[in-house]
Design a protein around this motif. Structure first.
Motif: not given
Lengths: 952, 529, 156
Positions: A351-364
């Motif tokens: 759910d895109l309302r719960e997702l955040t900060g993944l760019a930092r956590r999973m850069p690849v």
């Protein structure tokens, strides 16, 4: 090639075992299969795309249907094959990390998925209409199983069912189209059909039917709804089936036929029109999703519309662009789904309302996702961009190239609109998955490198392909070479110079981003829009159809399947009256009639008629049966009058036997038939009876009147005597000329008898009942009685006179029966008559002395007698073969018998003995069951009732 | 050598006699039955090869001249029917051992099952082989009489109720058949099919049509062609699984066979195409709608049985070589697949104690093997390629398009709709019985002939579990003796696909033989005995 | 061939009466009707065998004999009728044992479907569309705790 496909199915066969052994790592092994295919294919595909050299494999299967295993690697199918196998290999490898260790379901899943990969490969390689259809349906069924991977949810089951029904519906329409097309073209070979396409109304119909298949498979409006539902399947499946492979089947089919049939009436309106509509609707729906997987699903719907529209346009440049789009879509859409899978596994939500900060956590992962998304949005320098540019360029010229004038420009507008939406939902996806919002960060478990590899590889491939515009153009354009030049020569490149296409691309990007930035007002507006004018929801209407079919089925069945015997019989009889009846009326003709052959006939006929009518009227069971007897004996008299003594004799005996049987049963049944008032149904019954009677007599008149040829029965006389060795032609017919009938007839009696017994003595062991007779006959049981076992009867039921008579009659009857049997060959009589007489003798014995007496008279199990009789008859038939004759062939022997004089003995007599035994067995069995058995039941009932009284 | 043609009939009868004589020993009965049927299968195979190589195999029973005596003929069609039916019969017999029907049979007075079953197979074979109209009637009576006994086996309420409907309807159909024969003899003075083929040509055509329709009505009742089909779904499902299976596989096909035989041989230039096509269309559509409406596996299958009779009738109605080819191929396919499905239904019943879809559930996880054994033939029935059902359907569709007139095309459309709805019906069964977790609050209105039958089958010894739930819960493996024959038949049905090439070629030749007529006639009249 | 009108009438009457009875509900009555029709058909065989004649016994008389083949066929038919009638009677007795009468029952499952048709509802196996969304994980709202109990009630 066949080997490649077969390899897949073999792999599917071993997959379950493999998963038991290696658990999820088995997927890595399985991935080798498509990988190997991919590598193998590179060579021939390279050849095909370089200079259109086609590699073929043929294997005849069912020439009668034009269904032969014909596979071919053409520029088009080759490219598709590479896509299918390449993505397939990566997805399978991905599964090895996607599934949790020890997942109990993967044994089924792995097999189905590999099998699917095989079917998909077969589909694109098929060069035969019907082979294509075979693999087409296989993919449908397998995806049904994959969507139902988790059948615990009702919604999943329904989604699977929808996908199955919708795509199969399209498939069947397509099949009819194929049959017609194959017939019109005179061949089922696709390359030949495309090379020299038939024309005409039939062909047009066929092509449109085929398009139905393509549209339903590729989830175009109005069939689009099944695809989002299919997201019930595990994410790898979505990546493969519902992005790269199966849904492309429809696109592939369109691409396959476009060069030949794009000009067919209806083709462009349907494909380009529906394609663009789908593109827009899909885009709009995608903008409203929160589940990023569903977002992608609707994105796929939109993209499929895009692809079909471009390829459906069918001009040379459009086809090139379309093929490029297919490749790019496969690359980026698979990537994105795989990314979603990783996110889902890593964070446990989509759910895109719960997702955040993944760019930092999973850069690849983020990079891969962004690359793919950019390709989807058509951002340079990715393949998506070059392809979309080519598509826009192609649509610029559509009006002139395809000669549809302004419609072409309209299509272009639609294309741009769709692209704007594409950019918007792409942005929504990227931001949704990898943006940062102020919600608690979900816990993230680091994905393994192998888990990330497939999406990264695919994304990079998309990037690389973007720069390889030149070579790609050469390779892909070979597929469209046959078509006439367009206004401009199509090329895939990052830089066309300042063209309208470039301007439109920029417009799309800007407009799309604007749309996304203004997403809240847009969402509101969209909701309001949907609210205001009620757009007919395809899914709801589909459900309505299915429900309607179900209701219809219930109604129809409720009407036709009454479940009542009289109704069924009425139908049968009405059909009898109406159908042959009508023919009878048409065939009616004057018939030469004659009166009664003699006076006896007249009298008897009157008797029968009266008897029959009274039988119908009688409400008392016994009366009905007795009257039935009257008609029966009357019939016997008719036989006599006609000159058929054997028939008459048998009829009399049978009638007697039957009467007794009826009476035996009816002693237990209530004396009157269940009473029903004189109703209209009764009138109907009588009316139907009258009609049936009339029809039958009418048919009898006409058919008998039409006789001209001499009946073969008249030819029997000589052979019956010379070859059959008997003077009684009827009997010779029974035991020799038509002995085969008689054999069958015997088996009927045997079976019927066993059946009677099995119904009366359900689970009680009655085979021993005759043993009790021995007890009855023990010395001193009751000395001096005329019928020893009769003592077991209550005195009320005993009649000394009857017993004495019986005593006298019984044995003489038996002797007489045997005489009848032996004499039958030359005089009236024969095995049936003999057996029936013996049966009547037993009957008398039973009536006089009860069932124990019967056991005393015949201390043997009826079954044995029956079996013996049947066996004897069969053996008597087989015997001659040992003597070198044919089955049931008879030889003639004369023997001196002291009492009866010379016995002109024919081997068929042995057969007659079999007959005799069977009939006796039947009699014995009927008496034991309907006689003795019912007695026993009655005694038990009375016994129990008295006991109850005693208790009370 | 041609005497071999008689073996498939006379041997089972002999076997039946023996079974009755050594009544009490169930083991001896089994040995006899298996041995007999095995021999018959081999014989049928030999006949098939010979019929294909050397033309129709005919024998004049007792060495009487053809027109006087009775002839039996195994042409390509008959031989194929014979082989398929006997294989099916054998497999079902093996299955029945596991079913426990024999144990039940031993308690009954004369252990009924084996002899009756053998007689049934003899009757079926006789019907396929007979070249004499009256003898065909006798063959029908033989198989019907034994079917009466088998369908009421155990005399439970459900079976008596269903059996009565079946028996009375059959009685009426038999008496109509007899009537037809009397009229045929009245008009032509013979009942030998080959002679009839010649003599009927001399009749005034409209009289011939009356006879044709009489025979058609008879056979259509037996083949369960709408509107004469309603009796079937009521009567079949209640019988013991093996009995239902063999009935579904064979009995209706005997009727279809009789239609093919009489139509092609006696009435080659028939003008009933329109009538037959409409009958085919209605049978297909109304039958399959019935299947959609049902809530019991066995009943669903029974209705699909009726519906798919329409496919065969379609081919017969078209009467083109391709049409007949398709019809014959479809018969071979349908005999096996329908039997398998009923056997599987029996397994489901054995495992879950019911075949009622409102009580079944979760079998895909609980019984994977069973689910595969259901899924493959189910898809085959629905005509999913590459299975034989699809091939037969394809042939019929091509034949219809070939004919090209609007009615033929309508029939093709109907067949397409039918196969879609067939898929829907079986997918419903799959969704319910195999996927859906068990629904404990099943509708109260559902009655349960199935488990009653089961109770009767297993006597008092085994109490059938009330809901699938318990069955699934208790880890109860499939009885091998039931599963293996079923599996064997599944393989046979798949084999029809693998061997489709040669098989289809064979059916083409068979159809060709039918259209020519002369091979059959000469085999009887001209050929040596 | 000239047809014996008298016999034709007899056939018609027998068949007509038989049919009327066969359409009844009482099994014994149906059987009576069946036998009546059977007799009718046997007479029909007489018609088909042409004119009456001397018994087909060789060397008994010199008048033309009656056609033996229909006689043989009729005889076979008679005996078969006897067999199946006996079975039918056993059936009637059995149904009397079970139901207390020998009237033919209607089929129950058909009745269920018909009731649904009258109520204008779908078949019991039709899955009504509902709102929950498909998903790879999760299940129907399961009520496991209630299952064993209801299973207990279900057991016969």
């Amino acid at each position: 090639m066949i080997a490649l496909v077969t390899l897949h199915f073999l792999a599917a066969a071993v997959a379950p075992g493999l998963t038991r052994w290696l658990d999820r790592r088995a997927f890595l092994v399985l991935a080798l299969v498509p990988l190997a295919s991919f590598v193998w294919l590179l060579g021939p595909v390279g050849a095909a795309t370089a200079d259109g050299r086609v590699t073929r494999v043929d294997l005849t299967w069912i020439p009668g249907l034009g269904l032969d295993l014909e596979l071919a690697i053409t520029p088009l199918s080759g490219v598709m094959a590479l896509v299918v196998t390449g993505v397939g290999a990566l997805v399978l490898a991905y599964c090895a990390w996607y599934f949790r260790a020890g997942d109990p379901e993967i044994w089924r899943f792995s097999a189905v998925l590999v099998g699917f990969a095989g079917s998909m490969l077969g589909l694109v390689l098929a060069d035969n209409l019907y082979v294509l259809y075979v693999f087409w349906e296989l993919t449908t069924v397998l995806s049904y199983l994959l969507i139902g991977h988790n059948p615990e949810r009702r919604a999943n089951r329904r989604a699977a069912m929808n996908a199955l029904l919708v795509t199969t519906f399209g498939g069947l329409a397509m099949l009819v189209g194929f049959v017609v097309l194959g017939r019109e073209a005179g061949t089922a070979r696709l390359t030949e059909i495309v090379a020299d396409p038939p024309t005409g109304a039939a062909t047009t119909v066929a092509v449109l039917l085929i398009l139905v298949g393509a549209i339903s498979k590729s989830a175009l409006v109005p069939f689009h709804f099944w695809l989002p539902g299919a997201m019930a399947a595990p994410t790898p499946v979505s990546a493969y089936l519902h992005a790269a492979a199966m849904v492309k089947a429809g696109v592939y089919l369109v691409a396959l036929l476009a060069p030949a049939f794009a000009a067919t009436p209806g083709w462009r309106p349907v494909l380009v029109g529906l394609g663009l509509v789908t593109m827009v609707i899909g885009g709009l729906r995608a903008l409203r999703q929160h589940d990023i997987k569903l977002l992608l699903a609707y994105g796929t719907v939109s993209q499929l519309g895009f692809l079909v529209a471009v390829i459906g346009a069918g001009t040379r440049s459009a086809l090139l662009a379309g093929l490029a789009l297919v490749c790019s879509h496969a690359l980026f859409k698979a990537t994105l789904f795989l990314v979603v899978g990783v996110v889902d596994r890593a964070t446990g939500t989509r759910d895109l309302r719960e997702l955040t900060g993944l760019a930092r956590r999973m850069p690849v992962l983020a990079v891969a996702a962004v690359l793919a998304a950019a390709s989807m949005a058509g951002v340079p320098p990715l393949l998506g961009f070059t392809a979309k540019e080519a598509a826009l360029a192609a649509f610029e010229d559509l009006g002139t190239d395809a000669g549809i004038g302004a419609w072409g420009d309209l299509a272009l507008v639609g294309l741009v609109l769709g692209s704007v939406l594409t950019v918007a939902y792409t942005a929504r996806f990227v931001w949704g998955a990898f943006g940062t919002r102020d919600v608690p960060e979900p816990s993230v478990e680091r994905p393994a490198a192998g888990f990330l590899a497939p999406p990264v590889v695919l994304a990079v491939a998309g990037l690389a392909a973007g720069f390889a515009g030149g070579p790609l153009t050469d390779r892909l354009s070979t597929y469209a070479d046959a078509l006439p030049e367009g206004a401009h020569e199509p090329v895939l490149t990052l830089w066309h110079g300042f063209t309208l296409a470039l301007a439109l691309s920029v417009l799309c990007l800007v407009g799309g981003l604007a749309l996304w930035l203004a997403r809240r007002p847009v969402a509101v507006a969209q909701a309001a829009f949907v609210e205001r004018l009620h757009v007919p929801d395809a899914e709801r209407s589909y459900q309505a159809v299915v429900r309607g079919v179900d209701r219809l089925s219930v109604e129809v069945t409720g009407r036709t399947q009454r479940g009542s015997l009289p109704a069924y019989l009425a139908v049968v009889l009405v059909v009898l009256v109406v159908v042959p009846g009508t023919a009878l009326v048409m065939a009616w003709r004057p018939v030469s009639l004659r009166g009664p052959d003699n006076v006896l006939q007249l009298a008897v006929a009157a008797l029968i008629v009266v008897g029959a009518v009274m039988t119908v009227r009688s409400r008392r069971r016994l009366r009905a049966v007795l009257l039935l007897g009257v008609t029966g004996y009357g019939t016997a008299l008719l036989f006599v009058a006609h000159g058929a003594p054997d028939l008459a004799l048998t009829q009399v005996l049978v009638e007697t036997f039957m009467l007794v049987t009826f009476v035996l049963v009816m002693r237990r049944l209530p004396p009157f038939f269940s009473d029903r008032p004189f109703t209209t149904t009764r009138l109907l019954r009588i009316g139907l009876g009258v009609l049936a009677g009339l029809t039958v007599s009418g048919i009898a008149l006409v058919t008998a009147g039409a006789r001209t040829a001499q009946p073969i029965g008249q030819l029997f006389e000589k052979p019956a005597y010379e070859y059959g060795g008997g003077k009684n032609i009827v009997n010779v017919t029974l035991v020799d000329i038509r002995a085969w009938d008689t054999l069958g007839e015997l088996s009927v009696l045997v079976v019927a008898a066993t059946g009677v017994a099995s119904l009366i003595f359900l689970l009680t062991d009655r085979a021993t009942s005759h043993r009790s007779a021995r007890l009855a006959r023990r010395p001193g049981a009751n000395p001096g009685a005329t019928l020893p076992a009769a003592a077991t009867l209550p005195d009320t039921r005993r009649s000394t006179v009857f017993e004495v008579v019986t005593r006298l009659v019984f044995h003489s009857l038996i002797v007489f029966s045997i005489y009848l049997m032996l004499a039958g060959h030359n005089d009236p009589g024969g095995g049936f008559a003999g057996g029936l007489v013996a049966g009547l003798a037993l009957m008398v014995r039973y009536l006089a002395g009860g069932r124990r007496e019967l056991d005393a008279a015949a201390p043997i199990d009826a079954g044995t007698v029956l079996g013996l009789g049947l066996a004897v008859a069969a053996l008597a038939g087989l015997l001659p073969t040992l003597l070198g004759g044919g089955v049931l062939q008879s030889a003639i022997i004369d023997v001196e018998v002291p009492v009866l004089g010379t016995l002109h003995l024919v081997t068929s007599v042995f057969f007659d003995i079999g007959v005799y035994l069977v009939v006796v067995g039947l009699a014995l069995d009927v008496l034991r069951s309907l006689g003795g058995g019912i007695d026993k039941h009655r005694e038990q009932d009375e016994g129990s009732s008295t006991r109850e009284e005693a208790i009370a | 050598m041609n005497q071999l043609v008689l073996v498939p009939v006379i041997l089972p009868l002999l076997g039946a006699g023996l079974c009755l004589v050594l009544g009490r020993s169930a083991r001896a009965q089994r040995v006899v039955s298996i041995a007999v049927l095995a021999v018959v299968v081999v014989t049928a195979a030999v006949l098939l090869v010979r019929a294909d190589r050397y033309g129709p195999q005919s024998v004049h029973v007792g060495g009487w001249p053809a027109d006087i005596g009775i002839s039996l003929v195994a042409d390509r069609l008959a031989a194929l029917m014979l082989l398929v039916s006997t294989i099916v019969t054998l497999c079902v017999l093996l299955y029945s051992f596991g079913q426990g029907i024999v144990e039940f049979g031993r308690d009954t007075p004369l252990s009924v099952f084996h002899p009756t079953y053998l007689v049934l197979s003899a009757g079926v074979s006789n019907a396929f082989l007979s070249a004499d109209l009256f003898n065909l009637f006798v063959g029908f009576e033989v198989l019907l009489a034994s079917s009466y006994v088998l369908i009421t086996l155990g005399g439970t309420e459900a079976r008596i109720r269903a059996g009565t409907i079946y028996i009375v309807v059959s009685l009426v159909s038999s008496v109509i058949f007899l009537l037809a024969i009397a009229c045929v003899y009245a008009a032509t003075g013979t009942v030998d099919l080959a002679s009839l083929a010649e003599r009927i040509q001399d009749l005034p055509p409209d009289v011939a049509r009356v006879l044709q329709l009489l025979l058609l009505v008879t056979f259509c009742i037996k083949a369960a062609v709408f509107p004469l089909s309603a009796w079937l779904p009521d009567s079949y499902p209640t019988a013991p699984a093996p009995v239902t299976a063999v009935f579904a596989g064979l009995l209706t096909k005997v009727g279809i066979y009789a239609i093919i035989r009489t139509q092609t041989l006696l009435f080659p230039d028939s003008d009933l195409r329109t009538l037959l096509l409409w009958a085919a269309i209605l049978t297909m559509v109304i039958g399959i709608l019935g299947a959609v409406a049902q809530s019991d596996v066995k009943r669903v299958l029974s209705f699909t049985l009726v519906s798919h009779i329409g496919f065969m009738l379609l081919g017969i109605a078209l009467a083109t070589p391709l049409g007949l080819t398709g019809a014959i191929f479809y018969i071979a396919h349908h005999i096996t697949v329908q039997t398998v499905l009923f056997l599987v239904a029996g397994l489901i019943e054995h495992r879950s104690g019911t075949t009622n879809l409102d009580r079944l559930g979760g079998l895909a996880r609980a019984a994977p093997v069973l689910s595969v054994m259901f899924f493959v033939p189910a898809m085959n029935l629905a005509g999913i390629p590459p299975f034989s059902g699809f091939l037969g359907k394809l042939a019929l569709a091509q034949a219809g398009v070939q004919a090209g007139d609007w009615l033929a095309l309508l029939a093709v459309a109907a067949s397409i709709v039918t196969s879609l709805l067939t898929l829907y019906a079986v997918a419903k069964v799959w969704n319910r019985a195999f996927w859906q977790p068990i629904d404990t609050d099943a509708q109260g209105e559902t009655i349960e002939p199935a488990s009653e039958a089961l109770g009767a089958l297993h006597g008092s010894t085994r109490v059938a579990p009330a809901t699938g739930l318990q069955a699934v819960a208790e880890e109860q493996r499939l009885p091998m003796r039931m599963a293996l024959p079923t599996l064997a038949l599944v393989l046979v049905s798949v084999g029809l696909t693998v061997l489709a090439g040669p098989l289809f070629g064979y059916t083409e030749r068979a159809a060709d033989e039918l259209v020519q007529r002369t091979p059959y006639i000469t085999a009887v009249l001209g050929g040596e005995g | 061939m000239s047809v014996n009108l008298l016999l034709v009438v007899v056939v018609g009457v027998l068949v007509g009466c038989g049919v009327t009875l066969v359409l009844e509900r009482s099994l014994t009555r149906i059987l009576v009707g069946f036998v009546l029709i059977g007799n009718g058909v046997n007479v029909l065989f007489l018609i088909s065998s042409g004119p009456a004649g001397a018994p087909p016994l060789i060397g008994r008389s010199d008048e033309p004999m009656s056609d033996p083949l229909p006689q043989a066929m009729a005889l076979t038919a008679i005996v078969i009728t006897l067999g199946v009638t006996a079975f039918g009677l056993a059936l009637a007795y059995r149904s009397w044992q079970l139901f207390g009468h020998d009237d033919v029952q209607d089929d129950l499952e058909d009745d269920l479907v018909r009731r649904r048709a009258d109520l204008d509802v779908t078949s019991s196996t039709y899955d009504e569309a509902d709102t929950d969304v498909p998903d790879e994980e999760g299940a129907d709202e399961p009520d496991d705790e209630s299952e064993p109990a209801s299973a207990e009630e279900e057991r016969p």
